[in-house]
Design a protein around this motif. Structure first.
Motif, PDB file in Angstrom:
ATOM      1  N   UNK A  30     -40.952   0.557 -45.273  1.00  0.00           N
ATOM      2  CA  UNK A  30     -42.073   0.417 -44.343  1.00  0.00           C
ATOM      3  C   UNK A  30     -43.382   0.139 -45.083  1.00  0.00           C
ATOM      4  N   UNK A  31     -43.487   0.582 -46.340  1.00  0.00           N
ATOM      5  CA  UNK A  31     -44.693   0.260 -47.096  1.00  0.00           C
ATOM      6  C   UNK A  31     -44.765  -1.231 -47.402  1.00  0.00           C
ATOM      7  N   UNK A  32     -43.634  -1.914 -47.389  1.00  0.00           N
ATOM      8  CA  UNK A  32     -43.611  -3.369 -47.538  1.00  0.00           C
ATOM      9  C   UNK A  32     -43.560  -4.065 -46.179  1.00  0.00           C
TER      10      UNK A  32
ATOM     11  N   UNK B 251     -38.456  -2.832 -39.235  1.00  0.00           N
ATOM     12  CA  UNK B 251     -37.169  -2.773 -38.545  1.00  0.00           C
ATOM     13  C   UNK B 251     -36.084  -2.211 -39.454  1.00  0.00           C
ATOM     14  N   UNK B 252     -36.088  -2.641 -40.723  1.00  0.00           N
ATOM     15  CA  UNK B 252     -35.089  -2.113 -41.653  1.00  0.00           C
ATOM     16  C   UNK B 252     -35.300  -0.621 -41.890  1.00  0.00           C
ATOM     17  N   UNK B 253     -36.576  -0.223 -42.014  1.00  0.00           N
ATOM     18  CA  UNK B 253     -36.867   1.202 -42.204  1.00  0.00           C
ATOM     19  C   UNK B 253     -36.407   2.010 -40.996  1.00  0.00           C
TER      20      UNK B 253
ATOM     21  N   UNK C  86     -47.182   4.772 -39.487  1.00  0.00           N
ATOM     22  CA  UNK C  86     -47.475   3.545 -40.236  1.00  0.00           C
ATOM     23  C   UNK C  86     -47.564   2.338 -39.308  1.00  0.00           C
ATOM     24  N   UNK C  87     -46.856   2.399 -38.185  1.00  0.00           N
ATOM     25  CA  UNK C  87     -46.890   1.306 -37.208  1.00  0.00           C
ATOM     26  C   UNK C  87     -47.963   1.510 -36.143  1.00  0.00           C
ATOM     27  N   UNK C  88     -48.699   2.612 -36.227  1.00  0.00           N
ATOM     28  CA  UNK C  88     -49.752   2.877 -35.256  1.00  0.00           C
ATOM     29  C   UNK C  88     -49.257   3.430 -33.940  1.00  0.00           C
ATOM     30  N   UNK C  89     -48.008   3.884 -33.885  1.00  0.00           N
ATOM     31  CA  UNK C  89     -47.456   4.466 -32.656  1.00  0.00           C
ATOM     32  C   UNK C  89     -47.685   5.972 -32.714  1.00  0.00           C
TER      33      UNK C  89
END
Length: 697
Positions: free
Chosen positions: A501-503, A507-509, A546-549
């Motif tokens: 997720x830092x990259x 979706x993969x995370x 990290x996604x703002x959710x």
């Protein structure tokens, strides 16, 4: 959940401030004094013996003289076969021309970063930025961000950048400095046809002529036989193919047999050539190998099993399964024979010699039994040392692998003097550590593979080498699955999710965390298993943050807090309360954030958690300011600034200065706010941060 003190928060260094009871504190803190910038020079010491290459040097010098300093650096591409001396020539030219480039000399070896033929260029850029004085916590996370940092850092400068062992132009272009007055020296075995948009001066580097090779041989070995028997010396030089790497071994071999005539020695090699059909250079290496004592010969055959380019005496002892002194003696004999080169970090073996060592090993150990045993010893030694370094650096954490045992009479443990020393060892050995993860998996040592990933988590948080860590954690996930270790299956997937997720591979995370959560449902009800399940929920919340959710993150943090409360894990309750407070602040609910962070701050003081007392104190100060209670916030934020300066954390200092500027604005102290912003800007400029807007309110 002591591990999460270190593991689950922001990957960059967090602000540290001990804020128990602080009286009124308001001072205009000037910028802390800075150490003068050091001009980098990353080349090894000059070779005692360097022969000729006058034509190549003159061509490069002419190109430097005629280079128009516009927006494009001068690029010189040295091309030629392995072992021909491209790197030595590049180093020689860089030293010779360094006076023209006063801003320093940088070096990166792409083969040191290559994994299965591929280089993660972001890590190469990070290495160059480190040479320019950019600390790890100032590094941008993305490749695009790092290249912008690099171009900003090199713009207007006169630098030399040596890029060694390139295979593709696409690996090189992002490493070129932005300054048109700079020089890039690139070595490769073939032409780099895909150097898009770059006009490179290609300088082919061929084998030395027989005369030059013979002259280099006489400089390598002070032996009257070379002058007395020039024909034999020329034949030996010719047999080495004009390769400096082979001539060095030949020179040491000649030196060893001082009582024999040079003609006799060369005749013996020629006989090998005709009887066995091997090239004379192979016969030279075979002859050098034949002259080794048994233990150095055994080490020579085992060194190709080491997964990193540099081997330390302790790692050599692990390969041999012996104590440190015999390993050091073996390494010294290999160096004396010309089969290894020593440096400040350890010993290196030339790729040509590595190939020869592997051939000798296969001949001596056709079934691979000895090599497999050496790999196991090496992997388990590194596993044990990494776990010890991790414990010292991060304190007790949630880990699941048992401690690896050292065999009697084997290599000793590394002596770590403290946390900093342990972290430094992890970074210095990262190529070997990451390489051992893949080595263990390929050997079917699945527990060793995922066990090695546990301490690499600590290293990753300080040094985000994304290519290495993503590959290692993927391997760790596969190894945990193969070994059917349920707790490791959960933990490895959580650890893999974060670099993803830092990259921005969200979706993969999310898929990894979905699988981790699914596996966690099969865990039992013991406190340890419940703690792991709560950790998986926490990671899921961090991804959503990290996604703002924010709303979804709150659900996960609250669920994790309930589990910790149910099992009586006071620290877990503290951590989730802190995360909930930060999330509330991000949601624009400062009063709720104040309540949560005040609670977390009190718990941290009660539990005597200095690090968390620091973090909760700073975040509480931010929340108080956002809630319109600037006077209450001031003492916390100013104390955090003083503490950051005491610790020498420039990154934290810049963050706090920006927060303090916002506070001073709200208090009406405009000049003080401007001074804080200017001090933060100077820090970013000094340490390589990208210029950007101040932290929003």
């Amino acid at each position: 959940m002591a591990d999460e003190t270190y593991n689950s928060l922001d990957g960059r260094a967090d602000v540290v401030v001990q804020a128990g009871s602080i009286g009124e504190l308001h001072q205009h803190l000037p910028a802390a004094p800075r150490v003068a910038e050091v001009v980098p020079f990353q080349l090894p010491p000059a070779l005692v013996h360097f022969e000729n290459r006058h034509a190549e040097q003159e061509r490069i010098a002419r190109a430097a003289d005629s280079h128009a300093e516009d927006d494009t650096p001068l690029v010189v591409a040295l091309t030629g076969m392995g072992g021909v001396g491209k790197t030595a020539l590049g180093f020689h030219v860089a030293r010779k021309l360094s006076g023209r480039y006063p801003d320093g000399v940088l070096y990166v070896d792409l083969d040191d970063l290559r994994r299965e033929g591929v280089v993660e260029v972001a890590d190469a850029v990070a290495g160059l930025l480190g040479g320019l004085g950019v600390p790890p916590d100032w590094l941008e996370r993305s490749f695009a961000g790092r290249t912008q940092q690099y171009w900003t850092r090199t713009r207007g400068k006169r630098l030399i950048v040596v890029v060694d062992n390139a295979r593709y132009g696409t690996e090189v272009v992002p490493l070129l400095p932005a300054g048109g007055g700079s020089l890039a020296i690139v070595t490769s075995q073939g032409p780099l046809h895909d150097l898009d948009g770059v006009a490179a001066v290609e300088v082919p580097v061929g084998p030395l002529t027989v005369d030059d090779a013979a002259r280099l041989l006489t400089r390598l070995v002070d032996d009257p036989r070379l002058a007395a028997e020039p024909d034999a010396a020329a034949e030996l030089a010719r047999g080495c193919g004009g390769l400096p790497a082979a001539l060095r071994v030949a020179g040491q071999w000649v030196r060893k047999y001082r009582r024999r005539s040079l003609s006799r020695l060369v005749a013996e090699l020629t006989e090998e050539l005709w009887q066995k059909g091997v090239p004379m250079v192979e016969a030279v290496w075979d002859a050098a190998f034949a002259g080794l004592a048994p233990e150095p010969a055994r080490l020579y055959c085992l060194l190709p099993q080491h997964p990193a380019p540099v081997v330390t005496p302790a790692a050599a002892a692990a390969l041999l399964g012996c104590g440190l002194q015999p390993a050091e003696d073996a390494l010294e004999e290999l160096e004396a024979a010309g089969l290894l080169e020593s440096g400040p970090e350890g010993f290196r073996m030339h790729d040509l010699l590595r190939g020869h060592a592997d051939r000798r090993a296969r001949r001596a150990d056709p079934g691979g039994t000895a090599r497999a045993a050496a790999r196991r010893r090496l992997i388990r030694w590194y596993r044990r040392q990494a776990a010890r370094a991790d414990l010292l650096a991060a304190g007790p954490r949630m880990t699941f692998a048992p401690e690896a045992e050292l065999p009697a009479g084997g290599p000793p443990d590394v002596v770590f003097t403290g946390r900093t020393d342990a972290l430094r060892w992890l970074e210095s050995q990262r190529s070997a550590l990451y390489g051992c993860v893949r080595l263990a998996f390929d050997a079917g040592l699945f527990e060793d593979a995922w066990a090695l990933c546990e301490p690499l988590w600590t290293h990753f948080l300080d040094h985000p080498h994304y290519a290495d860590v993503t590959d290692a954690f993927r391997t760790g996930v596969a190894a945990a699955d193969r070994s059917e270790h349920l707790a490791a299956m959960v933990r490895m997937r959580c650890q893999l999710a974060r670099p993803l997720w830092e990259q921005q591979q969200y979706e993969q995370a999310a898929e990894e965390l979905r699988r981790a959560s699914s596996a966690a449902e099969a865990l039992g009800t013991s406190p340890g298993e419940r703690k792991l399940a709560a950790s998986a929920m926490e990671f899921r919340g961090l991804l959503k943050s990290a996604q703002g959710d924010w709303a979804a993150a709150v659900v996960d943090f609250e669920a994790a807090r309930r589990i910790h409360a149910g099992i009586g894990n006071a620290y877990g309750v503290l951590l989730q309360t802190y995360l909930l407070g930060r999330t509330a602040l991000s949601q624009g609910e400062p009063e709720r954030a104040v309540a949560l962070l005040r609670e977390a701050h009190a718990m941290a003081r009660e539990q005597q958690r200095e690090r968390m007392t620091a973090r909760t104190g700073f975040e509480l100060g931010r929340a108080l300011r956002r809630a319109g209670r600037a006077p209450e916030a001031g003492e916390l934020i100013r104390a955090s600034l003083e503490n950051a300066r005491e610790r020498g954390s420039a990154f934290d200092e810049a963050r706090i200065l920006e927060e303090l500027a916002l506070l001073e604005d709200e208090l009406g102290a405009r000049s003080e706010a401007a001074a804080c912003r200017e001090a933060a800007r100077q820090l970013a400029e000094r340490f390589g941060g990208l210029p950007g807007p101040a932290q929003s309110s």
